[in-house]
Design a protein around this motif. Structure first.
Motif: not given
Length: 766
Positions: A427-449
């Motif tokens: 669960f700890g590794i899952l959460s870390c991965t989810a947070l990093l993917i979320s952070a990268f995803g939001m950054e990429n979403s701003f750029r994509h917009l």
């Protein structure tokens, strides 16, 4: 005496299990810090802005009219709810004697400045009888190399006025000082001057409302009294709306991400404390045999959770309130002209989260030792019977099980039998991965917009803004060295429908334009009706076919039309009408305010620089960079989340690794006796944790995508439509970072195998 003995025992136990206690402190601190930091960040900004707005008397309404006289002011003051008014002239001028001839917004005040009062940072205040003095924006003055005592020549039409800079100021009205996408003091600034110096009619009234009066209702009253007026409240004033929107986004983030951090911290604390209390079984038996009451033992073992979580919670509050909030403030100050920083008090919600963290740790301790304290001293002094052996799931697949090596079977049995520990690590590794993917995803979403807006919605290469009265678009199409030239006319208008109205940006486009795409298969506007962006229609509450009225500044007769269609724009919300509809409206000629240039020739820069009717120009690459600059504060939050995610992963993985090592010391000693070398045992540990890390990383992909969707949905401002856009490369990087990070920690922990004392380990349960 009894109390002192238990205190000494508590201190010895804490030192013996210092890493476990330290992990509880860190996890408690991290869970509280993320929430308290984001919460304090938006509260500090909100308190500082509101205090500045209140002290400097920021208006509630801005009423723009073609001409303001005494009769206008008297009628305004008679409207119920109006407290104070301030008349001024507001005109853009060109600073001819400065490099690149930047634009200066001249605000000419009539009499004493009662509303929108500036903070004088250098020099002296504006004297009412000094018609040549001016207060200049400090950032603009610094960018232009000006200071108090210098003179600036301003040109408005055919009139030139020299102003002596008597003070440098900062105004609550211009937290975001710009007439373009982002603040750029090299091309735009403002000055406060006396109205008599401009020799131009007053055209704006600043209005302060009575306490408790809603700006929306009063705005409608003013529009009825003064047809053709343009009335903006703080939600339509670009500067205040933008910065208050940032506050709202920070607030939304503070309710989304901390939940995951808190969940992970609570679960790992649960496992850690439960294991620590279980290891105290024989100690409980001895204390019971010595006559210690159950009440005293409860207080003793509840301290295992209370003190570390108390230290961690207080640390989290302090670090979040100071360090994290300061980072967020500095991110805002990098884009906006922020007022003096005031620290908001720690919110009751942050204190509640801290108390909740402590309560969870104490509650976990209570339930962990409750069952054991029910047993007698004799029962507790006996070793806890080991779990009965049972077949794991893989053993049921006999053909597969037989083909597995001994090491493979050993690893599989350990993971399946130690379900709680394996789940916590997973669960700890899952959460870390989810947070990093979320952070990268939001950054990429701003750029994509931004990329979609400047690459698919608008397809020009250069945008050039024109001076007033620039001439016809046809003349530019003949002269500008480029393959395609299109003109647009942008005007602020009041969009009204039934009982709602809003100041919006109206863009008039040529009938056969092709550089703006309103839908995937169509770039042309309907000849009748207007096109409105979907987000703006949603915000105001308008639907297709609804009748609306467009009121231009100073025009008492509105243009009545209807909503013909919607356009899906990521940013740049507004309305669009065709040139043919504008020509039929009788509101004047189509006079372009900007040129959209496609496929320019090599000498385009020289042409644009020497053409006097072109005020300024920028390439699409420059506009992309400037738009992304506006999102710097949100990207700062995303960066912080990435750092916190790695810190969370470190604490969880390290803590689970320590527990795994302590609980399996006897097993590792047995393997040593059977002839396993240290490197072989280390290999077993690393292989086991690599499997857990790989599974956790893969399981974290979908939650990361969902978390990014939720965060962007909750924090999306009124001016943006942000669709989540994930790059496969970003997801891959998130997974690799988490996996490598986890593997590195396990390699460090695996080195402890060499320190095992086989004799003491094998005699540990005699």
């Amino acid at each position: 005496m009894v109390k002192k003995m238990l205190t000494k025992k508590l201190l010895r136990d804490m030192w013996a299990a210092k890493w476990q206690f330290l992990s509880i402190i860190l996890l408690s601190a991290l869970g509280v810090m993320v929430f308290a930091g984001l919460d304090a960040g938006w509260r500090d900004i909100d308190v500082s802005l509101n205090k500045n707005f209140r002290e400097q008397k920021l208006p509630d309404l801005w009423v723009s009219l073609s001409t303001v006289d005494q009769a206008t002011v008297s009628r305004l003051n008679q409207i119920d709810g109006v407290k104070t008014t301030q008349v001024r002239s507001s005109y853009e001028a060109t600073a001819q004697d400065l490099t690149n001839e930047p634009t200066i917004l001249l605000n000419g005040f009539e009499g004493e400045i009662n509303l929108s009062q500036p903070t004088v940072l250098a020099g002296k205040r504006l004297a009412e009888n000094d018609v040549r003095a001016g207060l200049m924006e400090k950032k603009f003055a610094e960018a232009q190399g000006l200071t108090v005592g210098d003179t600036v020549k301003c040109s408005i039409g055919n009139m030139e006025i020299d102003f002596l800079i008597t003070g440098l100021i900062q105004s609550p009205e211009y937290i975001m000082s710009t007439n373009d996408i982002v603040p750029n003091p090299k091309v735009f600034g403002y000055m406060y001057v006396n109205q008599q110096a401009l020799n131009l009619p007053a055209n704006e009234v600043l209005v302060m409302l009575e306490d408790g009066v809603k700006s929306e209702s009063l705005k409608h009253q003013i529009e009825k009294v003064f047809p053709g007026s343009m009335v903006r409240d703080r939600s339509a004033h670009r500067s205040t709306d933008t910065v208050l929107s940032e506050v709202s986004q920070f607030r939304s983030f503070s309710y989304v991400f901390p939940v995951l951090f808190f969940m992970v911290a609570a679960l790992v604390v649960l496992t850690t404390i439960s294991r620590m209390v279980d290891n105290q079984r024989s100690q409980m038996g001895i204390l019971k045999a010595l006559g210690y009451s159950k009440k005293k033992l409860y207080f003793h073992y509840l301290s295992y959770g209370f003190f570390p979580s108390l230290i961690g919670g207080v640390l989290g509050l302090f670090i979040g309130k100071t360090l994290v909030a300061k980072i967020l403030w500095q991110a805002e100050a990098g884009t906006f002209t922020m007022p003096q920083h005031y620290n908001a008090p720690i919110s009751m919600l942050s204190i509640f989260v801290c108390l909740l963290s402590i309560g969870l740790a104490v509650g976990i301790c209570f339930f962990a030792c409750r069952q054991q304290l029910k047993e007698t001293a004799a029962e507790l002094l006996r070793p806890k019977p080991p779990k009965s052996g049972e077949r794991i799931l893989l053993e049921r697949f006999r053909h597969l099980w037989k083909k597995m090596s001994f090491n493979g079977k050993l690893i599989s049995r350990n993971m399946f039998r130690a379900k709680t520990r394996s789940f916590m690590a997973l669960f700890g590794i899952l959460s870390c991965t989810a947070l990093l993917i979320s952070a990268f995803g939001m950054e990429n979403s701003f750029r994509h917009l931004v990329d979609v807006y400047y690459g698919e919605t608008y397809t020009y290469d250069i945008k050039a803004q024109l001076e007033p009265n620039p001439g016809s678009i046809e003349s530019y199409q003949k002269r500008v060295p480029a393959k395609k030239i299109e003109g647009i006319m942008e005007k602020p208008v009041s969009l009204a429908a039934e009982d709602t109205s809003r100041m919006v940006n109206m863009t008039v486009v040529d009938n056969q334009q092709s550089l703006i795409h309103f839908s995937e298969d169509n770039s042309n506007l309907p000849k009748e009706g207007l096109v409105i962006t979907e987000k703006l229609a949603e915000t105001i509450g308008l639907s297709r076919g609804e009748k609306v009225a467009l009121t231009l500044p100073g025009d008492a007769k509105p243009l009545n039309t209807f909503i013909a269609d919607f356009a899906s724009f990521g940013t740049g919300q507004g309305i669009f009408i065709s040139r043919s509809l504008w020509d039929k409206s009788g509101k004047g000629d189509f006079v372009p305010t900007s040129l959209l240039i496609k496929e320019p020739k090599k000498d385009i820069a020289a042409y644009l620089e020497r053409t006097k009717t072109i005020a300024r120009w920028s390439t699409v690459e420059t506009q992309i960079a400037e738009t992304l600059t506006l999102m710097d504060s949100m990207r700062g939050v995303i960066f912080l989340l990435g750092v916190f995610a790695l810190l969370l992963a470190f604490v969880v993985i390290y803590n689970m690794g320590i527990l795994n090592f302590v609980e399996r010391t006897r097993e590792f000693a047995t393997l040593k006796v059977l002839g396993y070398h240290n490197r072989e045992i280390r290999s077993l540990i690393i292989r086991e944790n690599s499997i857990l890390s790989l599974v956790g990383v893969l399981l974290g992909i979908l939650p990361g995508i969902l978390l990014a969707n939720l965060a962007l949905k909750v924090a999306e401002p009124d001016d943006f439509v942000i669709s989540v856009a994930f790059s496969p490369l970003n997801i891959l990087w998130s997974c690799l970072i988490t996996f490598i990070f986890s593997l590195g920690i396990q390699m460090i922990l695996a080195r402890k195998v060499a320190s095992i004392d086989m004799v003491s380990a094998l005699k540990s349960i005699e």
